[in-house]
Structure formats: C-alpha cells, structure tokens
Motif scaffolding. Structure first.
Motif, short mmCIF file in Angstrom:
data_model
loop_
_atom_site.label_atom_id
_atom_site.label_comp_id
_atom_site.label_asym_id
_atom_site.label_seq_id
_atom_site.Cartn_x
_atom_site.Cartn_y
_atom_site.Cartn_z
N MET A 61 0.83 -1.20 0.00
CA MET A 61 0.00 0.00 0.00
C MET A 61 0.87 1.26 0.00
SD MET A 61 -3.06 -1.09 2.64
CE MET A 61 -3.85 0.51 2.49
N GLU A 62 1.93 1.26 0.78
CA GLU A 62 2.82 2.43 0.79
C GLU A 62 3.55 2.59 -0.55
OE1 GLU A 62 5.35 1.87 4.10
OE2 GLU A 62 3.82 2.38 5.60
N TYR A 63 3.87 1.49 -1.20
CA TYR A 63 4.48 1.58 -2.52
C TYR A 63 3.50 2.12 -3.54
CZ TYR A 63 6.23 0.09 -7.07
OH TYR A 63 6.61 0.05 -8.40
N MET A 64 2.26 1.65 -3.49
CA MET A 64 1.25 2.09 -4.45
C MET A 64 0.88 3.55 -4.26
SD MET A 64 0.56 -0.15 -6.69
CE MET A 64 -0.88 0.70 -7.34
N GLU A 65 0.85 4.02 -3.02
CA GLU A 65 0.51 5.43 -2.81
C GLU A 65 1.60 6.35 -3.34
OE1 GLU A 65 0.07 6.84 1.14
OE2 GLU A 65 2.02 6.10 1.84
N SER A 66 2.85 5.88 -3.30
CA SER A 66 3.93 6.69 -3.87
C SER A 66 3.88 6.71 -5.39
CB SER A 66 5.28 6.15 -3.40
OG SER A 66 5.50 4.83 -3.87
#
Length: 410
Positions: free
Chosen positions: A68-73
């Motif tokens: 999720m943190e990768y996708m939000e970036s």
C-alpha cells in the motif's frame, strides 16, 4: 327394479374439501427446527471465516502495508504540473468538489470512492491540459471510474444520471469518451490506497469508535478542498486526521510507538487551521445523525476554543520579557485559509447542482482580480474535444450568458 346404492365415502361425510390434520403442528415444528439449525450453521461458518481472515491478515499485514505504501507513492498527483494549467485554477476546485460530494452522497457510494475519484481527477490534471468547459466532465468521469472500481454494482451511476446532474451540458458520447481517455492517460492504473483504506487499518488497531471514524472522514474530506494537502500521502493524512479527531473528542491518543499513533504534528496543525469554515455542502452532509453529527460537534468545539481565547485576551497583560517566547494566542490557530463558498449558486438543486465548467476570468477570484495568463504554451496533450455544438466558439458575452442559466429540477 333394483336401485344401486351409492358407495359410502372412505373417510365419512365431509362438507369441505380441506381436511384438518393433527400432524401439521409436528411438520411445522420440524421445519422450524431445521431452519434454526441452518441459521446456527451459517453463523458458525461466518465466525470461522472471520477468524481465519483475521489470522491471515495478521500474517500478511506487513506485506500488505508495504504494498500500500508503494502504491501510494506511485499514484500521487503532481502539484507543480497542475500549477502550469493554462485555464483551470485552484480557486475553481472547491466548486467542482462540492458537485462531486453531492453526487457521491446522492448515489450512496462508499467513502473510499470519493477519495479515489479526487485522486483520479488530480492525476489526470497532472498529465493533461484541461479546458474549463471540460473540468466538470473530467470530475464526472473520475467518479464513474472510481464507482466501477470499488463500489457495489447496483449503486454505480449511469451516464444518463450523470448527464441529468450536469443539466445536460454534455452528451452521452462525451462521458464515454472522457472515461476512456482518463483510463488511457493513467495507463489503466486505477488502484490507489485512499485515506479511508489507511484509516480503517488504524482504527482496527484500537477499540472501535464510530464517532471518531466519522470525524476523521470529515476532516480528511475537508483536506480535499485545499491545495496544500494534494501532495500529502494518504497514510500520513489518515493518521493525522485520526489524531486530531481524538483530540477534539477528548479521546485517549494511541501510543506513538504504534503505526496508528505515528502522526505528523505539522499536518495536524495544518488540518486544524482549516476547520474554521469548511464547505457548506460538506458541513451539511456530516450534520446528519447517521454520521454522528460531527460537523456540529466541531462547530461547538471551535466556539468553546474562541471563548477560551477571548477570556485569555481579557486577562491582565504579562510583562514584556515574558512575551518574547510566548506562542501565539489560540484564536490565531484557526485563522488559516478558508474554503471558498458558493455565492451565485446558494440553493442546491434536488438532485445536485451545476458546477460551472467554464468560469469567466476573475468572476470567482478573490476581490474580483482578473488573473493575467503568463504561462507559456501547454507542454502536455490537451483534453479531447468532440465535435459538439456546445464546444464551438461563440462570442464571449453570449456564451457566458447562455452558460449560467439556472439549473432545472430533474
């Protein structure tokens, strides 16, 4: 002469075709017992499924958070690219968001659908030059894509319904073409971890409190209306909104060593500065009882803070040496930028209100100052313009006069 005697009925004389049976009560009791057993079995299966799902989520929680943190970036909009738009300006954004909030509430869509629609809108504006007359059309296409992506099928708005909410300003083909163009521009990457997704993860780590959840969503939706939060990551915004909600409601804060309690103090302060005068549409939406009337709660909280600041100001002044390191009064905390309010469209149509896609230069700008375009030629491809009579250039006075007609009830 002999007469044949009629045979006697097997069960005796009966005046009715319906015969009472003493066994009906037994059959009904057995059927009720079977239905009760099925209900108990379904409940046990549901509990078992929830337990297995909880164990699986805990096992893969770290991998899910990393993804999720990768996708939000990877799916964050670029504010600098939106700044160089030649026609749309930041002061137009609250009017479009008011329209999207009303449409989102009218179709009873999930909270994450609104956040995803705004993200798709900003990402598209980061890559394409958008004309003012297409700004509302892009917003409707973003809402349609977001609803198809994560909402219930029976609640997804149709093109006809969106056209009706836009007062038939666009044709059906324009909605379909804009939807396809938004998807193609974003390389069909629709998935984006929204503020609501991170907020649900943070809430599940503590005891569930619906009032805290509703207020966190209200504060997060207020942040959608302001430019400074466009580049803020949803994970940071969710935890900061949750911390501010707990502060307003006098709830115990989560330990800062945990993920849910690791909020950004600067973001919390920025969010508190925008609580003073939110959008009227958003305030009316969160004043309902099923959303815990959190907008009314915040208004009462701000009034109490203003009274405290007023009493502090009436106190005797401190020595000058003590004022050197003293922070600003509490009344200045809520003196930040305010959300522009609608002046021309004060009344709301029954099924939504018209957001002007073509805004005359300077009409909604502060103090009626006309903005001078100093930006060079667009470096991005423009939004597709179908051959439609509404898109043909007309004299400015007649064009704006025809555009700002009062929306009709649909």
């Amino acid at each position: 002469m002999s007469y044949q005697q009629e045979p006697q009925p097997r069960y005796g004389n009966c005046d009715s075709y319906f015969v009472e049976s003493h066994d009906d009560g037994i059959y009904a009791h057995r059927a009720e017992a079977r239905e009760r057993a099925r209900a108990i079995a379904r409940m046990q299966q549901r509990v078992l499924a929830e337990e297995l799902s909880k164990q699986t989520s805990e096992e893969y929680q770290e991998d899910i958070m990393d993804h999720m943190e990768y996708m939000e970036s990877q799916t964050m909009p670029d504010v600098n690219s939106i700044d160089i738009q030649t026609e749309i300006q930041w002061f137009m954004r609250p009017y479009l968001l008011d329209f999207l909030v009303e449409a989102h509430a009218a179709f009873q869509l999930l909270p994450e659908t609104l956040f995803l629609a705004v993200n798709l809108l900003d990402r598209y504006c980061s890559r394409r030059v958008v004309y003012k007359r297409h700004y509302q059309l892009v917003g409707c296409a973003a809402l349609l894509i977001a609803a198809k992506f994560g909402d219930r099928k029976d609640r997804v708005p149709t093109v006809r319904e969106l056209k009706s909410m836009c007062c038939s300003l666009y044709d059906d083909e324009m909605f379909t073409q804009m939807e396809w163009h938004v998807l193609q521009t974003l390389n069909w990457m629709v998935g984006h971890p929204t503020v609501d997704a991170f907020l649900q993860l943070a809430i599940h780590e503590t005891e569930y409190d619906p009032e805290v959840e509703h207020m966190s969503l209200y504060i997060a939706e207020i942040a959608l209306f302001h430019k400074e939060f466009v580049s803020t990551r949803p994970s940071v915004l969710a935890r900061s909104a949750l911390a501010l909600s707990r502060c307003i409601l006098s709830r115990t804060q989560v330990n800062t060593s945990e993920w849910a309690g690791a909020y950004d103090p600067q973001t919390v302060m920025s969010l508190s500065n925008h609580l003073y005068q939110p959008s009227q549409v958003l305030s009316r939406k969160y004043s309902s009882i099923h959303l815990s009337s959190v907008s009314t709660t915040i208004e009462e909280f701000l009034q109490r803070q203003a009274q405290v600041a007023k009493r502090a100001a009436a106190a005797p002044p401190a020595p000058p040496a003590a004022l050197l390191g003293e922070p600003k009064p509490a009344s200045d905390v809520y003196g930040g930028p305010q959300t522009p309010q609608k002046t021309q469209y004060g009344s709301v149509v029954q099924h939504g209100c018209l957001t002007p896609p073509i805004t005359p230069d300077g009409e909604f700008a502060p103090n009626n100052v006309i903005k001078v375009q100093t930006v060079s030629a667009p470096v991005y491809p423009t939004t597709p313009t179908p051959d439609h009579p509404a898109n043909v250039q007309q004299p400015q006075a007649q064009y704006y006069q025809d555009l700002y007609v009062q929306p009709q009830h649909v």
